[in-house]
Design an enzyme around this catalytic site. Structure first.
Site, PDB file in Angstrom:
ATOM      1  N   GLU A 162      -5.498 -10.711  -2.468  1.00 51.17           N
ATOM      2  CA  GLU A 162      -6.300 -10.730  -1.233  1.00 51.17           C
ATOM      3  C   GLU A 162      -7.784 -10.772  -1.564  1.00 51.17           C
ATOM      4  O   GLU A 162      -8.597 -10.033  -0.988  1.00 51.17           O
ATOM      5  CB  GLU A 162      -5.984  -9.479  -0.382  1.00 51.17           C
ATOM      6  N   GLU A 189       0.799  -1.234   0.000  1.00 48.57           N
ATOM      7  CA  GLU A 189       0.000   0.000   0.000  1.00 48.57           C
ATOM      8  C   GLU A 189       0.831   1.285   0.000  1.00 48.57           C
ATOM      9  O   GLU A 189       0.701   2.120   0.903  1.00 48.57           O
ATOM     10  CB  GLU A 189      -0.989  -0.002   1.175  1.00 48.57           C
TER      11      GLU A 189
HETATM   12  O1  G3I Z   1      -3.475 -11.942  17.506  1.00 49.92           O
HETATM   13  C1  G3I Z   1      -3.884 -10.803  18.287  1.00 49.92           C
HETATM   14  C2  G3I Z   1      -4.407 -11.237  19.582  1.00 49.92           C
HETATM   15  O2  G3I Z   1      -3.379 -11.848  20.318  1.00 49.92           O
HETATM   16  C3  G3I Z   1      -4.985 -10.037  20.319  1.00 49.92           C
HETATM   17  O3  G3I Z   1      -5.549 -10.443  21.512  1.00 49.92           O
HETATM   18  C4  G3I Z   1      -6.030  -9.330  19.467  1.00 49.92           C
HETATM   19  C5  G3I Z   1      -6.565  -8.090  20.126  1.00 49.92           C
HETATM   20  O4  G3I Z   1      -7.078  -7.175  19.174  1.00 49.92           O
HETATM   21  O5  G3I Z   1      -5.431  -8.962  18.265  1.00 49.92           O
HETATM   22  C6  G3I Z   1      -4.938 -10.056  17.531  1.00 49.92           C
HETATM   23  O6  G3I Z   1      -4.329  -9.588  16.382  1.00 49.92           O
HETATM   24  C7  G3I Z   1      -5.178  -9.109  15.389  1.00 49.92           C
HETATM   25  C8  G3I Z   1      -4.831  -9.829  14.096  1.00 49.92           C
HETATM   26  O7  G3I Z   1      -5.562  -9.280  13.011  1.00 49.92           O
HETATM   27  C9  G3I Z   1      -5.116 -11.331  14.167  1.00 49.92           C
HETATM   28  O8  G3I Z   1      -6.488 -11.592  14.135  1.00 49.92           O
HETATM   29  C10 G3I Z   1      -4.943  -7.633  15.228  1.00 49.92           C
HETATM   30  O9  G3I Z   1      -5.420  -6.949  16.356  1.00 49.92           O
HETATM   31  C11 G3I Z   1      -5.616  -7.110  13.977  1.00 49.92           C
HETATM   32  O10 G3I Z   1      -5.187  -5.767  13.762  1.00 49.92           O
HETATM   33  C12 G3I Z   1      -5.236  -7.938  12.782  1.00 49.92           C
HETATM   34  O11 G3I Z   1      -5.914  -7.451  11.661  1.00 49.92           O
HETATM   35  C13 G3I Z   1      -5.378  -7.795  10.408  1.00 49.92           C
HETATM   36  C14 G3I Z   1      -5.052  -6.536   9.610  1.00 49.92           C
HETATM   37  O12 G3I Z   1      -4.635  -6.856   8.292  1.00 49.92           O
HETATM   38  C15 G3I Z   1      -3.917  -5.760  10.276  1.00 49.92           C
HETATM   39  O13 G3I Z   1      -2.727  -6.477  10.276  1.00 49.92           O
HETATM   40  C16 G3I Z   1      -6.387  -8.650   9.650  1.00 49.92           C
HETATM   41  O14 G3I Z   1      -6.523  -9.895  10.324  1.00 49.92           O
HETATM   42  C17 G3I Z   1      -5.916  -8.884   8.210  1.00 49.92           C
HETATM   43  O15 G3I Z   1      -6.922  -9.536   7.477  1.00 49.92           O
HETATM   44  C18 G3I Z   1      -5.621  -7.552   7.554  1.00 49.92           C
HETATM   45  O16 G3I Z   1      -5.113  -7.823   6.260  1.00 49.92           O
HETATM   46  C19 G3I Z   1      -4.848  -6.686   5.427  1.00 49.92           C
HETATM   47  C20 G3I Z   1      -3.633  -7.024   4.583  1.00 49.92           C
HETATM   48  O17 G3I Z   1      -2.547  -7.393   5.404  1.00 49.92           O
HETATM   49  C21 G3I Z   1      -3.256  -5.829   3.685  1.00 49.92           C
HETATM   50  N1  G3I Z   1      -4.388  -5.425   2.877  1.00 49.92           N
HETATM   51  C22 G3I Z   1      -5.614  -5.135   3.601  1.00 49.92           C
HETATM   52  C23 G3I Z   1      -6.018  -6.338   4.469  1.00 49.92           C
HETATM   53  C24 G3I Z   1      -7.324  -6.101   5.179  1.00 49.92           C
HETATM   54  O18 G3I Z   1      -7.214  -5.036   6.068  1.00 49.92           O
END
Ligand code: G3I
Length: 346
Positions: A268, A161
């Site tokens: 994605e 991005e």
């Molecule tokens: O694993 C932790 C957990 O230990 C904790 O208790 C919890 C509390 O919020 O968070 C958990 O981590 C989360 C993680 O997903 C795993 O589920 C994060 O908060 C959360 O921010 C994270 O979100 C991910 C996001 O990217 C940010 O990294 C989404 O799953 C993931 O689908 C999303 O993917 C992105 C691509 O990388 C880039 N393009 C856009 C796409 C969608 O936003």
């Protein structure tokens, strides 16, 4: 006679069973590879470890896996110099055990809009006291991740991005503000030096049709390449929240990338069924796969998950999105059959 009359049908039955068991229906990955296409899915380590049906679908259906979060900076080096590899190792181990390749997602993600939604970059990077220190953090991080997983990863989303999500400018985030676009060139050079066989990508959102964002990304990629960045491909994230784009639009941008010698991957893909119409969703999926198959430059489609049980869109949209090919009970949806039909070419 008795044996023969009894055995003949039994033998026919057994032959049919052996044939059925010995020749299982092809998976999506199998069908895709017959068409020269790689089909993958994003996975999370905790579900691979705890949900046998999830792990079975991941291993069976997809020839490539993308760690949805496990390779990200926040997951691998949340504090400077403190590396946390457990989740990333778990995904890598799963891929090796099942002879799958990995898409390395993502080395650097600093987008300012995404940073408002998620913790995507550790604070110590943003708070680096000067440009040289910030560049040092980047160098160390990329070196650590690429070195550790080069053997199991054959594509890297090096930069995620780079454009502003709001418009068609290069994103004014903390890295670009401090280091200019040079940090991207250096990230590609470094990844290439450490993993020379890997194909290196810029991965971007909302670039699935002609328009200013597509033009801006083409211009940025051209500048980075002119400055020496070894870029091999562009990833279209393709979170199609409002349905699939017209085929002509999607194919047009893919051909544009091909015309400058780059491959293009849909990295994605998800397509919500917000109104619950699974047939509309199925035909949208079919259209995206057919577009990729129609364009030589399109080498891969990776889905952003496996099952409606686990999708980032439920949180993002605040309601069940049902955007994937398997439902929450891991049953194939009409979208699965539509994708299989597209891959079979009928
Ligand atoms: O694993 C932790 C957990 O230990 C904790 O208790 C919890 C509390 O919020 O968070 C958990 O981590 C989360 C993680 O997903 C795993 O589920 C994060 O908060 C959360 O921010 C994270 O979100 C991910 C996001 O990217 C940010 O990294 C989404 O799953 C993931 O689908 C999303 O993917 C992105 C691509 O990388 C880039 N393009 C856009 C796409 C969608 O936003």
């Amino acid at each position: 006679m008795y044996r023969a009359t009894v055995c003949a049908p039994l033998l026919a039955c057994a032959t049919a069973l052996v044939s059925a068991c010995g020749d299982p229906p092809p998976t999506l990955g199998d069908l895709a590879s017959r068409r020269g296409l790689l089909v993958g899915a994003a996975v999370q380590s905790q579900w691979l470890a705890t949900e046998p049906d999830y792990a079975a679908a991941a291993a069976a259906e997809f020839h490539s896996l993308t760690p949805e979060n496990a390779f990200k900076w926040m997951a691998t080096e949340p504090s400077h110099g403190t590396f946390t590899w457990d989740e990333a190792d778990a995904v890598a181990d799963f891929a090796v055990a099942h002879h799958r390749t990995l898409r390395g997602h993502t080395l650097v993600w600093a987008n300012s809009y995404s940073a408002q939604l998620f913790a995507i970059l550790p604070d110590y990077v943003a708070q680096a006291p000067d440009a040289a220190t910030m560049q040092g953090y980047l160098d160390e991080h990329i070196a650590a991740v690429v070195t550790r997983y080069a053997d199991v990863t054959d594509r890297w989303d090096v930069v995620n991005e780079p454009l502003s999500t709001a418009d068609a400018t290069v994103d004014a985030n903390v890295l670009t503000d401090t280091l200019g676009e040079a940090w991207m060139v250096r990230a590609f050079e470094q990844a290439h030096a450490l993993d020379p066989e890997a194909r290196l990508y810029v991965n971007e959102a909302l670039i699935d049709g002609p328009g200013p964002r597509h033009d801006a990304l083409m211009a940025l990629v051209a500048r980075l390449r002119a400055a020496g960045a070894p870029i091999h491909g562009v990833g279209l994230q393709s979170h199609f929240l409002f349905g699939a784009p017209p085929s002509a639009d999607l194919e047009s941008v893919m051909r544009d990338w091909g015309s400058v010698g780059l491959e293009v991957a849909i990295t994605e893909l998800d397509l919500p069924a917000l109104d619950g119409d699974l047939d509309v969703q199925a035909s949208a999926y079919r259209s995206v796969f057919e577009s990729c198959l129609a364009v030589d430059a399109c080498s891969e489609i990776t889905l952003w998950g496996i099952t409606d049980r686990h999708t980032w869109l439920d949180g993002f949209l605040g309601r069940p999105a049902r955007p994937l090919l398997f439902d929450a009970d891991m049953q194939r949806k009409p979208a699965y059959d539509a994708v299989a039909a597209a891959l079979r070419g009928r």
